[in-house]
Design a protein around this motif. Structure first.
Motif, PDB file in Angstrom:
ATOM      1  N   TYR A  12      36.102  47.356  40.625  1.00  0.00           N
ATOM      2  CA  TYR A  12      36.485  46.441  39.555  1.00  0.00           C
ATOM      3  C   TYR A  12      37.929  46.683  39.116  1.00  0.00           C
ATOM      4  O   TYR A  12      38.454  47.797  39.206  1.00  0.00           O
ATOM      5  CB  TYR A  12      35.539  46.583  38.362  1.00  0.00           C
ATOM      6  CG  TYR A  12      35.479  47.991  37.795  1.00  0.00           C
ATOM      7  CD1 TYR A  12      36.296  48.350  36.723  1.00  0.00           C
ATOM      8  CD2 TYR A  12      34.634  48.939  38.332  1.00  0.00           C
ATOM      9  CE1 TYR A  12      36.255  49.637  36.208  1.00  0.00           C
ATOM     10  CE2 TYR A  12      34.587  50.231  37.831  1.00  0.00           C
ATOM     11  CZ  TYR A  12      35.400  50.576  36.770  1.00  0.00           C
ATOM     12  OH  TYR A  12      35.372  51.846  36.265  1.00  0.00           O
ATOM     13  N   ASP A  30      35.067  35.249  34.655  1.00  0.00           N
ATOM     14  CA  ASP A  30      35.844  34.707  33.546  1.00  0.00           C
ATOM     15  C   ASP A  30      34.924  34.264  32.422  1.00  0.00           C
ATOM     16  O   ASP A  30      33.723  34.549  32.430  1.00  0.00           O
ATOM     17  CB  ASP A  30      36.730  33.555  34.022  1.00  0.00           C
ATOM     18  CG  ASP A  30      35.944  32.398  34.632  1.00  0.00           C
ATOM     19  OD1 ASP A  30      34.734  32.267  34.315  1.00  0.00           O
ATOM     20  OD2 ASP A  30      36.523  31.628  35.418  1.00  0.00           O
ATOM     21  N   SER A  82      39.928  38.059  32.608  1.00  0.00           N
ATOM     22  CA  SER A  82      38.926  38.027  33.678  1.00  0.00           C
ATOM     23  C   SER A  82      38.856  39.396  34.355  1.00  0.00           C
ATOM     24  O   SER A  82      39.726  40.245  34.160  1.00  0.00           O
ATOM     25  CB  SER A  82      39.273  36.950  34.711  1.00  0.00           C
ATOM     26  OG  SER A  82      40.518  37.247  35.325  1.00  0.00           O
ATOM     27  N   ASN A 130      35.389  36.757  40.521  1.00  0.00           N
ATOM     28  CA  ASN A 130      36.363  36.783  39.439  1.00  0.00           C
ATOM     29  C   ASN A 130      35.627  36.324  38.186  1.00  0.00           C
ATOM     30  O   ASN A 130      35.375  35.135  38.005  1.00  0.00           O
ATOM     31  CB  ASN A 130      37.563  35.871  39.738  1.00  0.00           C
ATOM     32  CG  ASN A 130      38.581  35.882  38.615  1.00  0.00           C
ATOM     33  OD1 ASN A 130      38.680  34.930  37.853  1.00  0.00           O
ATOM     34  ND2 ASN A 130      39.332  36.956  38.498  1.00  0.00           N
ATOM     35  N   ASN A 167      42.783  41.795  28.887  1.00  0.00           N
ATOM     36  CA  ASN A 167      41.347  41.531  28.940  1.00  0.00           C
ATOM     37  C   ASN A 167      40.574  42.299  27.889  1.00  0.00           C
ATOM     38  O   ASN A 167      41.014  43.343  27.392  1.00  0.00           O
ATOM     39  CB  ASN A 167      40.803  41.870  30.336  1.00  0.00           C
ATOM     40  CG  ASN A 167      40.855  43.351  30.617  1.00  0.00           C
ATOM     41  OD1 ASN A 167      39.905  44.091  30.358  1.00  0.00           O
ATOM     42  ND2 ASN A 167      41.985  43.833  31.165  1.00  0.00           N
ATOM     43  N   ASP A 213      37.932  41.215  38.208  1.00  0.00           N
ATOM     44  CA  ASP A 213      37.588  41.140  39.631  1.00  0.00           C
ATOM     45  C   ASP A 213      36.531  42.192  39.922  1.00  0.00           C
ATOM     46  O   ASP A 213      36.741  43.382  39.649  1.00  0.00           O
ATOM     47  CB  ASP A 213      38.818  41.398  40.500  1.00  0.00           C
ATOM     48  CG  ASP A 213      39.872  40.318  40.350  1.00  0.00           C
ATOM     49  OD1 ASP A 213      39.491  39.145  40.190  1.00  0.00           O
ATOM     50  OD2 ASP A 213      41.072  40.645  40.387  1.00  0.00           O
ATOM     51  N   HIS A 240      28.669  33.669  45.170  1.00  0.00           N
ATOM     52  CA  HIS A 240      29.714  34.575  45.652  1.00  0.00           C
ATOM     53  C   HIS A 240      29.156  35.613  46.625  1.00  0.00           C
ATOM     54  O   HIS A 240      29.631  36.751  46.688  1.00  0.00           O
ATOM     55  CB  HIS A 240      30.412  35.281  44.481  1.00  0.00           C
ATOM     56  CG  HIS A 240      31.120  34.335  43.556  1.00  0.00           C
ATOM     57  ND1 HIS A 240      32.448  34.024  43.674  1.00  0.00           N
ATOM     58  CD2 HIS A 240      30.665  33.603  42.515  1.00  0.00           C
ATOM     59  CE1 HIS A 240      32.788  33.157  42.740  1.00  0.00           C
ATOM     60  NE2 HIS A 240      31.718  32.885  42.028  1.00  0.00           N
ATOM     61  N   SER A 244      41.155  44.409  36.450  1.00  0.00           N
ATOM     62  CA  SER A 244      41.574  43.189  35.768  1.00  0.00           C
ATOM     63  C   SER A 244      43.085  43.064  35.893  1.00  0.00           C
ATOM     64  O   SER A 244      43.819  44.015  35.640  1.00  0.00           O
ATOM     65  CB  SER A 244      41.175  43.211  34.296  1.00  0.00           C
ATOM     66  OG  SER A 244      41.614  42.024  33.660  1.00  0.00           O
ATOM     67  N   GLU A 289      32.262  38.967  46.045  1.00  0.00           N
ATOM     68  CA  GLU A 289      33.584  39.083  45.433  1.00  0.00           C
ATOM     69  C   GLU A 289      33.641  38.074  44.296  1.00  0.00           C
ATOM     70  O   GLU A 289      33.554  36.868  44.530  1.00  0.00           O
ATOM     71  CB  GLU A 289      34.697  38.827  46.453  1.00  0.00           C
ATOM     72  CG  GLU A 289      34.864  39.939  47.469  1.00  0.00           C
ATOM     73  CD  GLU A 289      36.108  39.752  48.321  1.00  0.00           C
ATOM     74  OE1 GLU A 289      36.892  38.819  48.027  1.00  0.00           O
ATOM     75  OE2 GLU A 289      36.292  40.524  49.272  1.00  0.00           O
TER      76      GLU A 289
END
Length: 233
Positions: A63, A48, A35, A46, A69, A37, A156, A65, A44
Motif C-alpha cells: 500500500y 478513493d 486515495s 486505487n 490523504n 494504492d 480489480h 498513497s 490492484e
C-alpha cells in the motif's frame, strides 16, 4: 490498543513509499481524503472516496498513497469475523456512508467501547450480506452479453483468479450464475404476464423467440409455452 484482541477505530494517513505487510485481524478502510494504492496477489486497487475496502486477516498486501490523504480505519479482531472472509471492494452507498459517519463519531469519542463493539458486529454482519460490485453488475445487466473480463475488472481481479473467487462466493461459475438469474426472470415473465414469446425473448436479450425457446428447453427440459400452461392452471 492491541488490534488482535480489541476493536480499533481511528484516522490514519499513509506515505508515498510502498509498504508490505499482513495482520492478524480484519481491516476496513474508509477514504476520507485522497486515495490509496493497494496491491494484493490478484488485485490492484486505487481506493478513493467512492469505495471502501475490506482486508481479511493474514492477507499480504502492499500500500501507498501518492497524495494528501486521510483514512478511517477499523481493525476487527477475528472473534468478530465470519470464517473464511475474502477481500471485498465495496461501493460507498448511502448505507455504507452512514456506517462511516457512525464510526467517525466513535473514533472521536473513544469513550464507550461497548457501542463501538456493537457497531463492529453490525459492520461484520453487513459484510456477509453485501453484494460485491460485479455481482450487482450481473443483476443489472444480465439481459446483455457479459464478458468475464468485464466482471474481473470491476473487482480489480485478474480474470484467471476471478472465476475461482466467484465460485467461492456463490458456489457457481459466473456463466451458470448469469444463466440461472436469467432463467428465474424468464419464469417470472412467463407466469406473471401474458406477453408473447417474442416480447419475452426481447426483454431478456435474445435475438429472437426461437433462440429463447431453445435456451429455455436446454435449461428446463420443456418449452416456455408448456411451462406457462403448467404453471398457470
Amino acid at each position: 490498543m492491541d488490534s488482535v484482541n480489541h476493536v480499533t477505530c481511528e484516522k490514519r494517513s499513509y506515505s508515498r513509499e510502498f509498504h508490505s505487510h499482513q495482520h492478524e485481524f480484519g481491516q476496513f478502510l474508509f477514504p476520507l481524503q485522497g486515495s490509496l494504492d493497494i496491491q494484493t496477489k490478484w488485485q490492484e486497487i486505487n481506493l478513493d472516496s467512492d469505495y471502501c475496502f475490506y482486508l481479511p486477516p493474514r492477507f499480504d498486501h502492499n500500500y501507498r498513497s501518492m497524495d494528501r490523504n486521510e483514512f478511517l480505519i477499523l481493525d476487527i479482531p477475528t472473534q468478530y469475523l465470519p470464517e473464511n472472509t475474502s477481500s471485498m471492494y465495496i461501493r460507498l452507498d448511502k448505507q455504507w456512508a452512514s456506517i462511516r459517519y457512525l464510526l467517525l463519531e466513535e473514533a472521536k469519542s473513544q469513550e464507550n467501547t461497548s457501542s463501538l463493539a456493537d457497531l463492529t458486529r453490525y459492520v461484520t454482519s453487513k459484510l456477509q450480506i453485501s453484494k460485491p460490485p460485479s455481482i450487482d453488475y450481473i443483476h443489472k445487466h444480465f439481459k446483455e452479453s457479459i464478458r468475464l473480463e468485464t466482471l474481473a475488472k470491476i473487482e480489480h481481479y485478474h480474470p484467471a483468479y476471478y472465476s475461482a473467487w466467484f465460485k467461492k462466493k456463490t458456489g457457481k461459475s459466473p456463466k451458470v450464475y448469469i444463466s440461472e438469474h436469467r432463467l428465474k426472470e424468464a419464469k417470472y415473465l412467463l407466469i406473471s404476464t401474458i406477453w408473447s414469446m417474442s416480447r419475452i425473448s426481447e426483454e431478456l436479450g435474445f435475438e429472437n423467440s426461437s433462440s429463447f425457446t431453445r435456451w429455455f428447453v436446454s435449461c428446463e427440459g420443456i418449452s416456455p409455452q408448456k411451462y406457462r400452461i403448467l404453471n398457470n392452471r
